[in-house]
Scaffold this active site. Structure first.
Site, mmCIF file in Angstrom:
data_model
loop_
_atom_site.group_PDB
_atom_site.id
_atom_site.type_symbol
_atom_site.label_atom_id
_atom_site.label_comp_id
_atom_site.label_asym_id
_atom_site.label_seq_id
_atom_site.Cartn_x
_atom_site.Cartn_y
_atom_site.Cartn_z
ATOM 1 C CE LYS A 71 -2.190 -0.987 3.886
ATOM 2 N NZ LYS A 71 -1.688 -2.306 4.279
ATOM 3 N NE ARG A 148 -4.140 -1.600 10.252
ATOM 4 C CZ ARG A 148 -3.070 -1.079 9.643
ATOM 5 N NH1 ARG A 148 -3.120 0.116 9.135
ATOM 6 N NH2 ARG A 148 -1.989 -1.786 9.544
ATOM 7 N NE ARG A 182 6.927 -4.297 6.018
ATOM 8 C CZ ARG A 182 5.669 -3.941 6.214
ATOM 9 N NH1 ARG A 182 5.021 -3.278 5.288
ATOM 10 N NH2 ARG A 182 5.070 -4.223 7.335
ATOM 11 N NE ARG A 226 6.704 -1.787 10.420
ATOM 12 C CZ ARG A 226 5.559 -1.642 9.743
ATOM 13 N NH1 ARG A 226 5.533 -1.024 8.578
ATOM 14 N NH2 ARG A 226 4.434 -2.114 10.240
ATOM 15 N NE ARG A 237 1.804 -5.795 11.056
ATOM 16 C CZ ARG A 237 3.002 -5.761 10.458
ATOM 17 N NH1 ARG A 237 4.050 -6.289 11.032
ATOM 18 N NH2 ARG A 237 3.131 -5.188 9.295
#
Ligand SMILES: Nc1ncnc2c1ncn2[C@@H]1O[C@H](COP(=O)(O)OP(=O)(O)O)[C@@H](O)[C@H]1O
Length: 291
Positions: A71, A148, A182, A226, A237
């Protein structure tokens, strides 16, 4: 934009609004992660609901999709192309975590477990961000990571018009690999991805190749992962996304606003196709020609 940020806060507190009624309806269906008790008491209650027609402002789009689907990547590219701010609530939360604000410790615990932050905190952060943008003369937005929950979608719907919702889709096994790859550069703040996705066609699903998004040499030694990108937290998640955010897709589907987009591969394959389905190829060419 001024109206949107004021009204966001107003809607979150207005007990007589349809939003509040929506929230009450939600009370029986909310999951433990999100309870209506989190309903914030914002100022500006009773503010007039003013909506600017689409032709008087820039686009107001929402990006939906699982954590790690991309996104941020596509929303930020489109925001540069269209000249509208890309507002990612995850970034707002991380900025808050990095601060010494009163919510930082509590927030860190929630985020690091992959859980959702309360509506009160998120709407507060979003309102502040919109206000800052308004002071700089911003118009329109591409929202990434908000709404969300259906509760957040109802609040947003109560204060402004969303023109389009882009729903990015990718197989869950690939999403997990992408999240684990990531990295963020602690110096320049740019995002990279070390994962090289090369999945063969199977069970009627097409093959998919996504090359890594490697950092330049000077960022290589400064890469951070992260805290919420561990496999356990990513899976949590995704579980929370399926439970809390899938209904947001249905919410916008009912309004006929959703553009479903199956990512065909990495940026080189996906970006031109996305521009094509959004009818933005000409805009991209004009921008390149002007550069
Ligand atoms: N709209 C929101 N409502 C509640 N929590 C949010 C929202 N946006 C971001 N967060 C919090 O910030 C975290 C990071 O968000 P984000 O960067 O969007 O993650 P992802 O990469 O999972 O899409 C989320 O796991 C959640 O704790």
């Amino acid at each position: 934009m001024a109206a949107v940020q004021r009204l966001l806060r107003a809607a979150a507190s207005s007990s007589s609004s349809s939003v509040a009624a929506g929230r009450r309806r939600m009370a029986t269906s909310l999951a433990p992660e999100q309870t209506p008790a989190a309903a914030p008491a914002f100022p500006f209650a009773g503010a007039e609901r003013r909506r600017r027609p689409a032709h008087e402002r820039n686009v107001q789009w929402v990006f939906l999709g699982c954590p790690g689907v991309g996104k941020g990547t596509y929303a930020s590219r489109l925001s540069r192309l269209l000249g509208v701010p890309h507002i990612a609530t995850g970034d707002l939360v991380r900025d808050e975590l990095a601060s010494t604000g009163p919510d930082a410790v509590q927030l860190k615990e929630i985020v690091n477990q992959g859980k959702l932050v309360s509506d009160e905190i998120i709407i507060n952060l979003l309102s502040k961000r919109l206000k800052k943008g308004e002071e700089k003369g911003e118009s329109g937005f591409i929202l990434d990571g908000f709404p969300r929950t259906v509760n957040q979608a109802e609040i947003l719907d109560g204060v402004t018009d969303i023109d389009m919702v882009v729903n990015l889709k990718l197989r869950e096994d690939i999403i997990v690999q992408k999240c684990l790859g990531r990295r963020i550069c602690s110096q320049c703040g740019k995002n990279f991805n070390l994962a090289c996705i090369d999945v063969k066609a199977e069970n009627g699903l097409p093959p998919i190749y996504m090359s890594p998004l490697l950092p330049p040499n000077n960022c290589m030694s400064k890469l951070l992962t992260r805290d919420d990108d561990t496999e356990e937290v990513v899976r949590n998640r995704l579980r929370i996304y399926n439970k809390m955010s899938q209904p947001v897709e249905d919410f916008y589907q009912k309004q006929g606003k959703v553009l479903e987009f199956d990512l065909p591969g990495g940026i080189p394959e996906s970006w031109p196709k996305l521009l094509d389905v959004l009818n933005l190829e000409d805009q991209q060419e004009m921008k390149l020609a002007a550069a």
